[in-house]
Design an enzyme around this catalytic site. Structure first.
Site, PDB file in Angstrom:
ATOM      1  N   ASP A 178       0.797  -1.228   0.000  1.00 30.61           N
ATOM      2  CA  ASP A 178       0.000   0.000   0.000  1.00 30.61           C
ATOM      3  C   ASP A 178       0.834   1.284   0.000  1.00 30.61           C
ATOM      4  OD1 ASP A 178       0.876  -0.101   2.628  1.00 30.61           O
ATOM      5  OD2 ASP A 178      -1.122  -0.126   3.530  1.00 30.61           O
TER       6      ASP A 178
ATOM      7  N   LYS B 255      -4.700   2.798   0.613  1.00 36.57           N
ATOM      8  CA  LYS B 255      -3.655   3.382  -0.210  1.00 36.57           C
ATOM      9  C   LYS B 255      -3.097   2.290  -1.109  1.00 36.57           C
ATOM     10  CE  LYS B 255      -0.596   3.358   3.892  1.00 36.57           C
ATOM     11  NZ  LYS B 255      -1.578   3.365   4.977  1.00 36.57           N
TER      12      LYS B 255
END
Length: 542
Positions: free
Chosen positions: A280, A375
């Protein structure tokens, strides 16, 4: 056969911003992992017959806990578990699977960027039906259940073969082992101009991607080399290993310095990128230019319409409070909303779900958008490649033109890792005690305009999150932020953030630590960092 096993609670199973993270020997204690997994299910309602997504970053103890989750999920009545082949599933890919297949939720086994190995870190995180990290009301409920647990339910069954893409059953529950890369790669093809990216690589453009022996290796190999035609060898360290090859899978200038040095060398590639343990986070480096995560978010936002998936523009931008204000200036120019949240991707979920923002970012090397609720490291790399291909410019030129248009936010983070918790808490407590007396005082020639302990009022659900970091703001727009991180497993990590805005392009070539020297000294004067921590320098500077 399904058994009910008597157990006793552990008192240290409070999930942090990214789930429960402990050392492997802690998770290996009798019933420790089982207790926490059962507590997750005990805190949820309505999952009977529903689908659970499951996978992890391949770190040590991943495969063992995969089997525990499968058996406990079957005993608790889930109808199906989709598990990544080999137990592998990046965090953003897991989020995508939850959303695409309308799963009830997912369990992600990772300690993100922390080291892996028999005595290193492990983690268990629950993601909700929107694909994002569980909100505090769920993590609080999990902790409450963990403190009172008396039994867990588990299926007695042979280990499920998770290395072959297949569909089997476990005590009436379907177990579908899926290709962890396929759905994610197809999503990326829909967001970015793969035809233009193939032409970029055909032109001789050279890139280096370091997967750090973590989860993004298979994703990078498939997308960059197989689908986009990057030269063989573009992806390095792409085999996920339980101990990440003995390295620290954190893509920054300390742990990925070899990548930085490679790109900066005369014979090195034009572009370099890396991702972390669970996929991420990202690091972006161009010839002659390291891109700070704060600048990366701002530049992606300013160039968003160059990517097909964002051609219609963006609704808004969200950033964590410690992240620099570089993206604020882009939002202002675009006429879209800008939201400042506490650290932790879960705080972006409500804004994304409500359609208030399209792009999100944290200074800790995390950037993402509304395509998932996490993310996404590979996504950020593809966005940069898309910008490079569309503009026909290198990273350094793109960044310097952005600074000329918007001004430069000089920015740095100093990490003091594994500080004794009592010392770190004493520092923050002392800081909070003097907030009222700081405004109007002068430190190292800087006049304090405002000092506070950041509180966030969620504009969607109206919840309030307090004590999210101490801010000291100076006249002229400079600031220092202090906060304790919740991502480690040993002691406390004190993070100190310094930021100065410089609108004059003639002053954009100063070395960052030099440009922030007075703020760095002021931070120590105000907080007594050396006095409290016993450290005369940070562990990591980014």
């Amino acid at each position: 056969m399904i058994r009910t096993v008597a157990t006793t609670p552990y008192d240290d199973q409070k999930p942090g911003t990214s789930g429960l993270r402990k050392k492997v020997p802690v998770f290996s204690q009798e019933n420790y992992a089982e207790n926490f997994i059962q507590s997750i299910f005990d805190a949820l309602d309505g999952f009977k017959g529903k689908t659970l997504v499951l996978g992890g970053d391949g770190r040590y103890y991943n495969r063992e806990v995969i089997q525990k989750v499968l058996c406990i999920a079957a005993a608790n009545g889930f109808g199906k578990v989709m598990v990544g082949q080999g137990g592998i599933l990046s965090t953003p890919a897991a989020s995508h699977l939850i959303r695409k297949h309308k799963a009830f939720g997912g369990i992600i086994l990772s300690a993100s960027h922390n080291p892996g190995g028999p005595k290193e870190d492990f983690g268990i995180k629950y993601n909700a039906e929107n694909g994002g990290p569980a909100p505090e009301k769920i993590t609080d409920a999990i902790f409450s259940k963990s403190k009172a647990i008396k039994e867990y339910r588990i299926a007695d069954a042979p280990a499920v073969d998770i290395d072959t893409v297949s569909t089997t059953t476990l005590e009436g529950m379907t177990v579908e082992v899926v290709d962890p890369v396929k759905d994610y790669a197809e999503m990326m093809e829909g967001l970015f101009d793969f035809k233009a990216l193939r032409k970029l690589f055909e032109s001789g453009f050279r890139m280096r991607f370091d997967a750090m022996h973590a989860v993004t290796g298979p994703y990078a190999k498939e997308i960059f080399e197989n689908r986009l035609g990057a030269a063989e060898g573009t992806c390095r360290n792409y085999h996920p290993l339980p101990d990440f090859g003995g390295h620290h899978p954190d893509p920054n200038l300390v742990h990925a310095k070899h990548l930085y040095d490679d790109v900066m060398s005369a014979a090195g590639p034009e572009f370099g990128a890396a991702s972390d343990g669970d996929g991420d986070r990202n690091m972006i480096v161009g010839k002659g230019m390291f891109v700070t995560p704060s600048d990366s978010l701002a530049i992606i936002a300013a160039n968003a319409t160059l990517a097909p998936g964002y051609a219609r523009g963006i609704a808004g931008i969200a950033r964590s409070m410690p992240t620099s204000a570089a993206s604020d200036r882009v939002a202002e120019k675009l006429g879209v909303g800008i939201y400042e949240t506490p650290t932790g991707w879960k705080f972006f979920g409500n804004l994304l779900d409500a359609g208030k923002v399209t792009l999100c970012g944290e200074e800790s090397f995390g950037t993402g958008s509304n395509h998932v609720r996490e993310k996404d490291g590979v996504w950020a790399v593809l966005f940069w490649l898309n910008i490079i291909a569309a503009r026909g410019e290198g990273v350094k030129e793109i960044v310097e033109k952005h600074w000329a248009a918007y001004g430069r936010n000089y920015y740095s983070r100093h990490d003091y890792e594994e500080v004794e918790s009592a010392r770190a808490n004493a520092l923050i407590d002392e800081l909070r005690g003097k907030l009222g007396s700081l405004p109007g005082t002068t430190v190292r020639g800087l006049t304090v305009e405002k000092a506070d302990d950041f509180s966030y009022h969620d504009p969607v659900d109206h919840s309030v999150s307090e004590h999210q970091g101490v801010r000291v703001l100076f006249k002229g727009g400079s600031r220092v932020v202090f906060r304790l991180s919740g991502t480690g497993t040993s002691g406390a990590t004190l993070r100190v953030y310094m930021e100065r805005y410089e609108p004059d392009p003639k002053k954009h070539d100063i070395e960052t630590q030099q440009a922030l020297a007075d703020l760095i000294a002021a931070a120590d004067d105000i907080a007594g960092i050396r006095r409290h921590t016993g450290r005369d320098r940070p562990s990591v500077i980014t």
